[in-house]
Write a protein that holds these residues in place. Sequence first.
Motif, PDB file in Angstrom:
ATOM      1  N   SER A  52       0.837  -1.195   0.000  1.00  0.00           N
ATOM      2  CA  SER A  52       0.000   0.000   0.000  1.00  0.00           C
ATOM      3  C   SER A  52       0.872   1.245   0.000  1.00  0.00           C
ATOM      4  CB  SER A  52      -0.913   0.016   1.235  1.00  0.00           C
ATOM      5  OG  SER A  52      -0.167   0.338   2.400  1.00  0.00           O
ATOM      6  N   THR A  53       0.276   2.395  -0.289  1.00  0.00           N
ATOM      7  CA  THR A  53       1.038   3.640  -0.303  1.00  0.00           C
ATOM      8  C   THR A  53       1.521   4.025   1.094  1.00  0.00           C
ATOM      9  OG1 THR A  53      -1.026   4.902  -0.150  1.00  0.00           O
ATOM     10  CG2 THR A  53      -0.112   4.525  -2.353  1.00  0.00           C
ATOM     11  N   ALA A  54       0.998   3.349   2.112  1.00  0.00           N
ATOM     12  CA  ALA A  54       1.456   3.583   3.483  1.00  0.00           C
ATOM     13  C   ALA A  54       2.582   2.625   3.883  1.00  0.00           C
ATOM     14  CB  ALA A  54       0.289   3.448   4.459  1.00  0.00           C
ATOM     15  N   GLY A  55       2.970   1.740   2.962  1.00  0.00           N
ATOM     16  CA  GLY A  55       4.054   0.813   3.251  1.00  0.00           C
ATOM     17  C   GLY A  55       3.621  -0.494   3.870  1.00  0.00           C
ATOM     18  N   GLU A  56       2.331  -0.794   3.845  1.00  0.00           N
ATOM     19  CA  GLU A  56       1.823  -2.043   4.410  1.00  0.00           C
ATOM     20  C   GLU A  56       1.816  -3.127   3.334  1.00  0.00           C
ATOM     21  OE1 GLU A  56      -1.970  -0.646   5.519  1.00  0.00           O
ATOM     22  OE2 GLU A  56      -1.310   0.201   7.451  1.00  0.00           O
ATOM     23  N   LEU A  57       2.271  -4.323   3.698  1.00  0.00           N
ATOM     24  CA  LEU A  57       2.288  -5.441   2.758  1.00  0.00           C
ATOM     25  C   LEU A  57       0.886  -6.017   2.635  1.00  0.00           C
ATOM     26  CD1 LEU A  57       5.535  -7.282   3.936  1.00  0.00           C
ATOM     27  CD2 LEU A  57       5.305  -5.419   2.292  1.00  0.00           C
ATOM     28  N   ARG A  58       0.332  -5.981   1.431  1.00  0.00           N
ATOM     29  CA  ARG A  58      -1.013  -6.516   1.209  1.00  0.00           C
ATOM     30  C   ARG A  58      -0.961  -7.975   0.763  1.00  0.00           C
ATOM     31  NH1 ARG A  58      -5.024  -2.407  -1.636  1.00  0.00           N
ATOM     32  NH2 ARG A  58      -6.423  -3.560  -0.243  1.00  0.00           N
ATOM     33  N   LEU A  59       0.000  -8.299  -0.094  1.00  0.00           N
ATOM     34  CA  LEU A  59       0.180  -9.674  -0.556  1.00  0.00           C
ATOM     35  C   LEU A  59       1.672  -9.925  -0.737  1.00  0.00           C
ATOM     36  CD1 LEU A  59      -2.559  -9.924  -3.357  1.00  0.00           C
ATOM     37  CD2 LEU A  59      -2.604 -11.159  -1.180  1.00  0.00           C
ATOM     38  N   VAL A  60       2.117 -11.130  -0.422  1.00  0.00           N
ATOM     39  CA  VAL A  60       3.513 -11.526  -0.641  1.00  0.00           C
ATOM     40  C   VAL A  60       3.534 -12.927  -1.225  1.00  0.00           C
ATOM     41  CG1 VAL A  60       5.762 -11.962   0.402  1.00  0.00           C
ATOM     42  CG2 VAL A  60       4.334 -10.125   1.297  1.00  0.00           C
ATOM     43  N   ARG A  61       4.321 -13.116  -2.273  1.00  0.00           N
ATOM     44  CA  ARG A  61       4.506 -14.443  -2.846  1.00  0.00           C
ATOM     45  C   ARG A  61       6.004 -14.701  -3.029  1.00  0.00           C
ATOM     46  NH1 ARG A  61       0.209 -14.718  -1.216  1.00  0.00           N
ATOM     47  NH2 ARG A  61      -1.721 -15.450  -2.192  1.00  0.00           N
ATOM     48  N   GLU A  62       6.405 -15.981  -2.871  1.00  0.00           N
ATOM     49  CA  GLU A  62       7.816 -16.360  -2.948  1.00  0.00           C
ATOM     50  C   GLU A  62       8.021 -17.454  -3.988  1.00  0.00           C
ATOM     51  OE1 GLU A  62       9.980 -16.285   1.113  1.00  0.00           O
ATOM     52  OE2 GLU A  62       7.968 -17.022   1.565  1.00  0.00           O
ATOM     53  N   ASP A  63       9.219 -17.502  -4.548  1.00  0.00           N
ATOM     54  CA  ASP A  63       9.554 -18.548  -5.502  1.00  0.00           C
ATOM     55  C   ASP A  63      11.064 -18.558  -5.735  1.00  0.00           C
ATOM     56  OD1 ASP A  63       7.770 -20.327  -7.572  1.00  0.00           O
ATOM     57  OD2 ASP A  63       9.740 -19.872  -8.413  1.00  0.00           O
ATOM     58  N   VAL A  64      11.571 -19.710  -6.200  1.00  0.00           N
ATOM     59  CA  VAL A  64      12.985 -19.792  -6.550  1.00  0.00           C
ATOM     60  C   VAL A  64      13.310 -18.909  -7.750  1.00  0.00           C
ATOM     61  CG1 VAL A  64      13.411 -22.077  -5.571  1.00  0.00           C
ATOM     62  CG2 VAL A  64      12.518 -21.885  -7.900  1.00  0.00           C
ATOM     63  N   GLY A  65      12.317 -18.581  -8.550  1.00  0.00           N
ATOM     64  CA  GLY A  65      12.518 -17.718  -9.707  1.00  0.00           C
ATOM     65  C   GLY A  65      11.916 -16.341  -9.471  1.00  0.00           C
ATOM     66  N   ARG A  66      12.653 -15.298  -9.813  1.00  0.00           N
ATOM     67  CA  ARG A  66      12.132 -13.943  -9.583  1.00  0.00           C
ATOM     68  C   ARG A  66      10.930 -13.649 -10.471  1.00  0.00           C
ATOM     69  NH1 ARG A  66      14.944 -10.440 -13.375  1.00  0.00           N
ATOM     70  NH2 ARG A  66      16.370 -11.701 -14.632  1.00  0.00           N
ATOM     71  N   HIS A  67      10.951 -14.128 -11.724  1.00  0.00           N
ATOM     72  CA  HIS A  67       9.796 -13.935 -12.598  1.00  0.00           C
ATOM     73  C   HIS A  67       8.586 -14.685 -12.046  1.00  0.00           C
ATOM     74  CE1 HIS A  67      13.418 -13.896 -15.257  1.00  0.00           C
ATOM     75  NE2 HIS A  67      12.906 -12.742 -15.608  1.00  0.00           N
ATOM     76  N   ASN A  68       8.835 -15.886 -11.529  1.00  0.00           N
ATOM     77  CA  ASN A  68       7.737 -16.685 -10.985  1.00  0.00           C
ATOM     78  C   ASN A  68       7.094 -16.007  -9.787  1.00  0.00           C
ATOM     79  OD1 ASN A  68       8.669 -18.525 -12.853  1.00  0.00           O
ATOM     80  ND2 ASN A  68       9.546 -19.932 -11.350  1.00  0.00           N
ATOM     81  N   ALA A  69       7.918 -15.440  -8.909  1.00  0.00           N
ATOM     82  CA  ALA A  69       7.381 -14.763  -7.730  1.00  0.00           C
ATOM     83  C   ALA A  69       6.459 -13.615  -8.148  1.00  0.00           C
ATOM     84  CB  ALA A  69       8.514 -14.251  -6.853  1.00  0.00           C
ATOM     85  N   LEU A  70       6.864 -12.872  -9.176  1.00  0.00           N
ATOM     86  CA  LEU A  70       6.036 -11.760  -9.645  1.00  0.00           C
ATOM     87  C   LEU A  70       4.777 -12.265 -10.331  1.00  0.00           C
ATOM     88  CD1 LEU A  70       5.560  -8.791  -9.899  1.00  0.00           C
ATOM     89  CD2 LEU A  70       7.187  -8.704 -11.796  1.00  0.00           C
ATOM     90  N   ASP A  71       4.879 -13.346 -11.105  1.00  0.00           N
ATOM     91  CA  ASP A  71       3.682 -13.931 -11.703  1.00  0.00           C
ATOM     92  C   ASP A  71       2.712 -14.402 -10.621  1.00  0.00           C
ATOM     93  OD1 ASP A  71       4.083 -13.590 -14.430  1.00  0.00           O
ATOM     94  OD2 ASP A  71       5.194 -15.455 -14.668  1.00  0.00           O
ATOM     95  N   LYS A  72       3.236 -15.029  -9.565  1.00  0.00           N
ATOM     96  CA  LYS A  72       2.373 -15.464  -8.462  1.00  0.00           C
ATOM     97  C   LYS A  72       1.670 -14.274  -7.823  1.00  0.00           C
ATOM     98  CE  LYS A  72       4.786 -19.754  -7.172  1.00  0.00           C
ATOM     99  NZ  LYS A  72       5.548 -20.453  -6.118  1.00  0.00           N
ATOM    100  N   LEU A  73       2.383 -13.165  -7.678  1.00  0.00           N
ATOM    101  CA  LEU A  73       1.773 -11.969  -7.102  1.00  0.00           C
ATOM    102  C   LEU A  73       0.670 -11.434  -8.005  1.00  0.00           C
ATOM    103  CD1 LEU A  73       1.856  -9.802  -4.837  1.00  0.00           C
ATOM    104  CD2 LEU A  73       3.373  -8.496  -6.350  1.00  0.00           C
ATOM    105  N   ILE A  74       0.912 -11.432  -9.318  1.00  0.00           N
ATOM    106  CA  ILE A  74      -0.099 -10.964 -10.265  1.00  0.00           C
ATOM    107  C   ILE A  74      -1.359 -11.832 -10.165  1.00  0.00           C
ATOM    108  CG2 ILE A  74      -0.645 -10.737 -12.727  1.00  0.00           C
ATOM    109  CD1 ILE A  74       2.345  -9.993 -13.127  1.00  0.00           C
ATOM    110  N   GLY A  75      -1.167 -13.145 -10.104  1.00  0.00           N
ATOM    111  CA  GLY A  75      -2.308 -14.042  -9.974  1.00  0.00           C
ATOM    112  C   GLY A  75      -3.028 -13.869  -8.652  1.00  0.00           C
ATOM    113  N   ALA A  76      -2.268 -13.733  -7.569  1.00  0.00           N
ATOM    114  CA  ALA A  76      -2.879 -13.554  -6.250  1.00  0.00           C
ATOM    115  C   ALA A  76      -3.662 -12.250  -6.182  1.00  0.00           C
ATOM    116  CB  ALA A  76      -1.793 -13.577  -5.171  1.00  0.00           C
ATOM    117  N   THR A  77      -3.136 -11.200  -6.810  1.00  0.00           N
ATOM    118  CA  THR A  77      -3.827  -9.908  -6.821  1.00  0.00           C
ATOM    119  C   THR A  77      -5.163 -10.019  -7.544  1.00  0.00           C
ATOM    120  OG1 THR A  77      -1.720  -8.708  -6.771  1.00  0.00           O
ATOM    121  CG2 THR A  77      -3.649  -7.498  -7.532  1.00  0.00           C
ATOM    122  N   ALA A  78      -5.164 -10.698  -8.687  1.00  0.00           N
ATOM    123  CA  ALA A  78      -6.409 -10.874  -9.444  1.00  0.00           C
ATOM    124  C   ALA A  78      -7.407 -11.727  -8.671  1.00  0.00           C
ATOM    125  CB  ALA A  78      -6.103 -11.514 -10.800  1.00  0.00           C
TER     126      ALA A  78
END
Length: 284
Positions: A170-196
């Motif tokens: 959030s714009t206040a610095g609060e973590l809304r969603l976090v996803r982890e993966d061995v691959g940096r692209h994968n972690a971001l894809d997981k975040l995109i999916g989780a956000t949707a």
Amino acid sequence: MTPPGAHEIPRIVWRDGTATVSPRVVPAEVPVAFTFNGTSHAVMMASPTDLEDFALGFALSEGLIGGEGEIESLEILEADLGEALGFEARMWIGEAPMGRLLERRRRIAGPTGCGLCGIESLDEAMRPVPAVEADLLVPPEAILAALGRLDEAQALGRATRAVHAAALVSTAGELRLVREDVGRHNALDKLIGATARAGLSGHDGFVLVTSRVSIEMVQKTAVLGAALLVAVSAPTALAVATADKAGLTLVAVARRDGFEIFTHPRRIAGIAAAADAGAETIPA
């Protein structure tokens, strides 16, 4: 306790001339196949966690579907590969999106590398990035606060020190969603999916990643609709140019004591006006 997505394995540690035997927690890495209506599209090596998010995020960020609603069903199936496990993310989509996907596959020229799986040509590797229109303002303190909170939110990262994370903040610095993966692209894809899947929007905050910034990370962030990407490592020159053209604010080399702004500083509170005025030192 060993977190999901990790294994405890024996090892010999040699330090200061002495060898000792002790266990080490390491991340799991498994093949994940993405199939659409029974047709295989790509196989990615990934952490075996949040695979529904991964499948949806990959399909969205790679432009394979136009929105979450085009996926009629999604299931994760486990495959026994003998000495290891694999997974199939089996997606069923409508006739129109499947037609587009099949036409795309007919144009595939050859194999591709990490982060560009499933592309057809050099032109698509450099595909236009959606313009980012979100008008947000983030205080520098919010970025520093998010950095401090991210380590605590990374269960797999703390246990293994061998995976990447991507967070929606959030714009206040609060973590809304976090996803982890061995691959940096994968972690971001997981975040995109989780956000949707959570019904959230990238327009309402910013993305924080624990990796360097290559063009693919900029492309995926723009697809999410986030106007600010913050990374702990440095960007490539192409990532900077792409972010600039897309109107995306790129912050990198982010540490607990500060960060570097490479593009569109107007979204960082208190910095843009001083920079526009030509100040060499910008007051806090």
